[in-house]
Motif scaffolding. Structure first.
Motif, mmCIF file in Angstrom:
data_model
loop_
_atom_site.group_PDB
_atom_site.id
_atom_site.type_symbol
_atom_site.label_atom_id
_atom_site.label_comp_id
_atom_site.label_asym_id
_atom_site.label_seq_id
_atom_site.Cartn_x
_atom_site.Cartn_y
_atom_site.Cartn_z
ATOM 1 N N TYR A 32 0.833 -1.206 0.000
ATOM 2 C CA TYR A 32 0.000 0.000 0.000
ATOM 3 C C TYR A 32 0.869 1.257 0.000
ATOM 4 N N SER A 33 1.860 1.296 0.891
ATOM 5 C CA SER A 33 2.738 2.469 0.947
ATOM 6 C C SER A 33 3.577 2.585 -0.320
ATOM 7 N N GLY A 34 4.012 1.429 -0.857
ATOM 8 C CA GLY A 34 4.777 1.453 -2.104
ATOM 9 C C GLY A 34 3.951 1.974 -3.260
ATOM 10 N N CYS A 35 2.679 1.609 -3.299
ATOM 11 C CA CYS A 35 1.784 2.082 -4.361
ATOM 12 C C CYS A 35 1.592 3.594 -4.279
ATOM 13 N N LEU A 36 1.342 4.098 -3.072
ATOM 14 C CA LEU A 36 1.157 5.540 -2.913
ATOM 15 C C LEU A 36 2.446 6.298 -3.239
ATOM 16 N N SER A 37 3.585 5.717 -2.879
ATOM 17 C CA SER A 37 4.870 6.359 -3.196
ATOM 18 C C SER A 37 5.077 6.421 -4.706
ATOM 19 N N GLN A 38 4.751 5.331 -5.394
ATOM 20 C CA GLN A 38 4.884 5.323 -6.845
ATOM 21 C C GLN A 38 3.962 6.352 -7.486
ATOM 22 N N ILE A 39 2.738 6.450 -6.980
ATOM 23 C CA ILE A 39 1.796 7.453 -7.487
ATOM 24 C C ILE A 39 2.361 8.854 -7.301
ATOM 25 N N CYS A 40 2.913 9.120 -6.123
ATOM 26 C CA CYS A 40 3.448 10.451 -5.824
ATOM 27 C C CYS A 40 4.590 10.814 -6.769
ATOM 28 N N VAL A 41 5.507 9.872 -6.995
ATOM 29 C CA VAL A 41 6.656 10.150 -7.861
ATOM 30 C C VAL A 41 6.206 10.310 -9.310
ATOM 31 N N ILE A 42 5.300 9.437 -9.774
ATOM 32 C CA ILE A 42 4.828 9.512 -11.167
ATOM 33 C C ILE A 42 4.136 10.837 -11.435
ATOM 34 N N TYR A 43 3.252 11.236 -10.526
ATOM 35 C CA TYR A 43 2.519 12.478 -10.767
ATOM 36 C C TYR A 43 3.395 13.712 -10.561
ATOM 37 N N SER A 44 4.384 13.611 -9.700
ATOM 38 C CA SER A 44 5.352 14.706 -9.594
ATOM 39 C C SER A 44 6.080 14.886 -10.923
ATOM 40 N N TYR A 45 6.449 13.764 -11.530
ATOM 41 C CA TYR A 45 7.091 13.799 -12.852
ATOM 42 C C TYR A 45 6.170 14.428 -13.893
ATOM 43 N N VAL A 46 4.895 14.023 -13.903
ATOM 44 C CA VAL A 46 3.940 14.543 -14.883
ATOM 45 C C VAL A 46 3.747 16.044 -14.717
ATOM 46 N N PHE A 47 3.484 16.477 -13.481
ATOM 47 C CA PHE A 47 3.240 17.895 -13.231
ATOM 48 C C PHE A 47 4.482 18.733 -13.512
ATOM 49 N N CYS A 48 5.650 18.201 -13.132
ATOM 50 C CA CYS A 48 6.895 18.931 -13.377
ATOM 51 C C CYS A 48 7.178 19.018 -14.873
ATOM 52 N N GLU A 49 6.824 17.970 -15.620
ATOM 53 C CA GLU A 49 7.019 17.990 -17.073
ATOM 54 C C GLU A 49 6.211 19.113 -17.712
ATOM 55 N N TYR A 50 4.948 19.196 -17.334
ATOM 56 C CA TYR A 50 4.096 20.246 -17.892
ATOM 57 C C TYR A 50 4.585 21.633 -17.509
ATOM 58 N N THR A 51 4.898 21.806 -16.241
ATOM 59 C CA THR A 51 5.336 23.131 -15.790
ATOM 60 C C THR A 51 6.676 23.503 -16.416
ATOM 61 N N SER A 52 7.577 22.519 -16.568
ATOM 62 C CA SER A 52 8.871 22.775 -17.197
ATOM 63 C C SER A 52 8.695 23.176 -18.659
ATOM 64 N N LEU A 53 7.801 22.494 -19.363
ATOM 65 C CA LEU A 53 7.538 22.835 -20.761
ATOM 66 C C LEU A 53 6.920 24.231 -20.884
ATOM 67 N N THR A 54 6.097 24.600 -19.895
ATOM 68 C CA THR A 54 5.525 25.955 -19.893
ATOM 69 C C THR A 54 6.614 26.999 -19.690
ATOM 70 N N VAL A 55 7.517 26.742 -18.747
ATOM 71 C CA VAL A 55 8.622 27.666 -18.495
ATOM 72 C C VAL A 55 9.525 27.779 -19.725
ATOM 73 N N MET A 56 9.782 26.648 -20.387
ATOM 74 C CA MET A 56 10.624 26.657 -21.579
ATOM 75 C C MET A 56 9.958 27.419 -22.717
ATOM 76 N N ALA A 57 8.632 27.313 -22.816
ATOM 77 C CA ALA A 57 7.906 28.081 -23.834
ATOM 78 C C ALA A 57 8.005 29.582 -23.549
ATOM 79 N N TYR A 58 7.918 29.943 -22.280
ATOM 80 C CA TYR A 58 8.069 31.353 -21.902
ATOM 81 C C TYR A 58 9.468 31.858 -22.237
ATOM 82 N N ASP A 59 10.470 31.031 -21.954
ATOM 83 C CA ASP A 59 11.854 31.391 -22.267
ATOM 84 C C ASP A 59 12.039 31.624 -23.760
#
Length: 315
Positions: free
Chosen positions: A91-118
């Protein structure tokens, strides 16, 4: 079910693949190692070459680091499951995997937005670029990118962790938030609302990027030099964004509306679903550094020079 800390999920996505597990293990291991290698190559190249210490390359370096994070949230567990007799996750491993995966997804989008602004500032306001994209602002944008991404993920995981669960079968090869939410015994309206808010937020980021690119296209048509700069630095970014968004939308819509919590359906359909669901964890981390490395002249020249020097020293 109670005692969720001792809860174990059964991952059902590999049921049709275990007959060829050695082949899949070899391909998965090669894909993971190659993904880490190409991203680390770009990161090391940028860090060691002082001429590449510019905002565009720093943001690219951050994107590559995030790609390694996303790949590492998926591949190691996948490799272990291919060798294991039972495909389970705590259970804890599943939640940890979810947290890391979605951190990656959200960071990808925000990074691409910042790069577009640049890129918008660099092409549409070139004379003011140095004053706008200062080192302090670059650091601030990176901190905000990771802070918001981690906050979004932690809130989503916290909302999921409060739910009592009535089933333990996950019809996928890795844990995702909505699949776990669908196993709940109680109302998930708060999770639904939060999911829609997050989806709207990042779709708005995509629209913002597309609007800025429409402006960039208009400006690039007025000058041959600007047009070349746009093609070299912006087209790979735009392709990356569209592929990443399309794969995420498919997984999101299918997870919410196309399958039951128990994963009923044919084995072939489940296999296709898992392949497409894992696309955002496999394709962008592997392809992004290759696309940028091939299209950005300074990085391509620096990598080529490094390999030539290493070859000469080994002779």
């Amino acid at each position: 079910m109670e005692n969720t800390s001792e809860f174990v999920f059964v991952l059902q996505g590999l049921n049709d693949s275990l007959t060829n597990r050695q082949l899949y293990f070899a391909l998965t291991l090669f894909s993971y190692l190659f993904t880490v290698f190409v991203n680390l190559t770009l990161i090391v190249t940028i860090l060691l070459d002082k001429t590449l210490h510019e905002p565009m390359y720093i943001f690219l370096c951050n994107l590559c680091f995030n790609s390694i994070l996303g790949a590492s949230s998926f591949y190691p567990k996948m490799l272990y499951d291919l060798l294991a007799d039972r495909q389970v996750i705590s259970y804890s491993g599943c939640l940890s995997q979810i947290c890391v995966i979605y951190s990656y997804v959200f960071c990808e989008y925000t990074s691409l937005t910042v790069m577009a602004y640049d890129r918008y500032v660099a092409i549409c306001r070139p004379l003011q670029y140095g004053a706008v994209m200062t080192p302090q602002k670059v650091v601030l944008l990176l901190l905000l990118t990771w802070s918001f991404s981690l906050l979004e993920s932690l809130v989503g995981v916290a909302l999921t962790a409060r739910l009592p669960l009535c089933d333990y079968h996950v019809p996928k090869i890795f844990c995702t938030n909505w699949v776990v939410v669908k196993l709940s015994c109680t109302s998930t309206i708060v999770n639904n609302i939060y999911g829609y808010l997050i989806t709207f937020s990042h779709l708005s980021q995509t629209c913002l990027i597309l609007v800025s690119y429409a402006r960039l296209v208009h400006v690039s048509l007025q000058s041959l030099s600007i047009r070349r700069k746009f093609v070299q630095t912006c087209v790979p970014h735009l392709v990356t964004l569209l592929v990443f968004t399309a794969s995420l939308l498919f997984d999101l819509m299918y997870a919410r509306y196309g399958s039951s919590a128990g994963g009923s359906g044919s084995g072939s359909l489940l296999t296709v679903q898992n392949i497409l669901a894992a696309e955002f964890l496999v394709v962008p981390p592997l392809v992004n550094p290759i696309i940028y490395g091939m299209n950005l002249q300074q990085i391509r020249s620096r990598i080529s020079h490094s390999f030539k020097t290493e070859r000469q020293n080994s002779m």
